[in-house]
Write an enzyme that holds these catalytic residues in place. Sequence first.
Site, mmCIF file in Angstrom:
data_model
loop_
_atom_site.group_PDB
_atom_site.id
_atom_site.type_symbol
_atom_site.label_atom_id
_atom_site.label_comp_id
_atom_site.label_asym_id
_atom_site.label_seq_id
_atom_site.Cartn_x
_atom_site.Cartn_y
_atom_site.Cartn_z
ATOM 1 N N GLU A 70 -10.341 -10.000 9.718
ATOM 2 C CA GLU A 70 -11.852 -9.140 10.169
ATOM 3 C C GLU A 70 -12.797 -10.028 9.846
ATOM 4 O OE1 GLU A 70 -10.789 -6.393 6.856
ATOM 5 O OE2 GLU A 70 -8.762 -5.350 7.849
ATOM 6 N N ASN B 111 -7.260 -11.768 13.274
ATOM 7 C CA ASN B 111 -6.861 -10.023 12.865
ATOM 8 C C ASN B 111 -8.021 -9.321 12.516
ATOM 9 O OD1 ASN B 111 -4.581 -8.445 12.541
ATOM 10 N ND2 ASN B 111 -5.087 -8.648 10.102
ATOM 11 N N HIS C 257 -4.379 0.435 12.596
ATOM 12 C CA HIS C 257 -4.574 2.174 11.197
ATOM 13 C C HIS C 257 -5.533 3.349 12.329
ATOM 14 C CE1 HIS C 257 -3.908 -0.441 8.227
ATOM 15 N NE2 HIS C 257 -4.627 -1.646 8.473
ATOM 16 N N GLU D 297 -0.513 -3.991 10.965
ATOM 17 C CA GLU D 297 -0.696 -2.693 10.064
ATOM 18 C C GLU D 297 -0.499 -1.425 10.845
ATOM 19 O OE1 GLU D 297 -4.061 -3.690 8.000
ATOM 20 O OE2 GLU D 297 -3.744 -5.974 8.295
ATOM 21 N N ASP E 10 -0.227 1.940 10.644
ATOM 22 C CA ASP E 10 -0.136 3.429 10.041
ATOM 23 C C ASP E 10 -1.235 4.549 11.028
ATOM 24 O OD1 ASP E 10 -2.308 3.036 9.293
ATOM 25 O OD2 ASP E 10 -1.974 1.844 7.296
#
Length: 472
Positions: free
Chosen positions: A157, A198, A234, A262, A264
């Site tokens: 990040e 990432n 996300h 990741e 979701d």
Amino acid sequence: MHNRRLAAALAVVASAALAGSLALVRPAAADTSLKQLAEGKGKYFGTALVQSNLSNSTLVGVATSQFDMMTPGNEMKWDTTEPSNGSFNFGPGDALVAFAQAHSMRVRGHNLVWHSQLPGWVSSLPSNQVQAAMETHVTTEATHYKGEVYSWDVVNEPFNEDGTLRQDAFYNAMGTGYIADAIRTAHAADPNAKLYLNDYNIEGENAKSNGMYSLVQSLLAQGVPIGGVGLESHFILGQVPSTMLANMQRFAALGLDVAVTELDDRIQLPASSANLQQQATDYSTVVSDCLAVTRCVGVSQWGVGDADSWIPGAFSGYGAATMYDQNYQPKPAYTASVNALGGSGGSSSSSPSTPTSSSSSSGGGGGGAACKVSDTVDAWNTGLTENITISDTGSAAVNGWRLVFTLAPGQTITNGWNATYSPSSGQVTATNASYDGAIAPGGSVSIGFQATHTGNAAAPASFSLNGQACSS
Ligand code: 9MR
């Protein structure tokens, strides 16, 4: 090292005991699982786990039957692994690595350098000591896990939303060069690990992903051994970016791996069945996008089920963001993911019951589709017109589609209709227009394009719709 071996042995014993007790109450694994289907396509399907998950036998049953890749949720982060300067703690991470090894799961190391979950002592260092601290941390951790992790999120990040670099302790001390330094340091410690950057909100083409793209280009130009870009993914329900596929393709075209790291998809609670169907569509889109990009190595969800998700704690009023409900029953998003991977949308091997929604196997609104494609090519010396008809031969409606095919060498699309085509040569994805995304069972849509060619006007050899091969 001794401790790690001991932890490994204990974890194997513990997980064997869990597996034994599970066998009493659960059916044998079905021949369809996310991991088996993904492996059949040369990809993995992963999940994040935290150490406390290992004592939940239901969760472990799902994790080990469905997933072949594991990302430690917190246990490899700086606040756990070096809570004070020079004092390292790899116990929690080792326990997860041992669990993964006992269950033939690969491990993504997550992460070496991140502004968050960073112990206060690092941010309090005088700036002329930050580089040495970062290099020591990276070297010690990457050496400890050498050969045990498939990849590292070396820097996590690093970007602001506008595509500039975040002004964290590392940037403030070292400037942009901290990223190259961290990657080079990790490479020296574990030359075989794939080294990733990432981030979140870089899934579509936007200012932030443009920032990542420019940075990666410049790293490659400097010979920095970056191996991949992780798209956290996300998502908010219904907001998977339409440019995700093209975005992954542009990173892959630089010679990098890409991964959905990741995944979701959060829903404003309470989740309606229409919401769950939309979530199925979203998952199907993401899985199909990864399948359509050769260099997309796999998809990982952040946590096994809704009970494990970080979302309710971080976004008030939101939840239901994963493929499994609070009781680890598969949701429509699970079935849609199975379908997108070419499976037949049966129930989860970890769950004796049927999916929570009886309509969940109906293509999941855009899931893998039974299809037939016919095409005709009218060519002249340097150009061609191709008309394609896509028919839904299944019993479920297609709701949103992507048709993937490969143009013959030398062909370049110049204009098209009834779909958007990207890229214009090589492996092309045609994405439905706003008005022709729905195909009823037995129905069809017609699309087409014009292309230039250099002597080979052949039609594509095959077509796949939402990740599923079509008959001709
Ligand atoms: O899942 C992690 C959660 O337990 C932590 O509280 C949180 C702290 O930031 O980090 C979560 O994982 C994050 C991941 O490491 C990086 N991307 C965002 C994830 C969700 O916050």
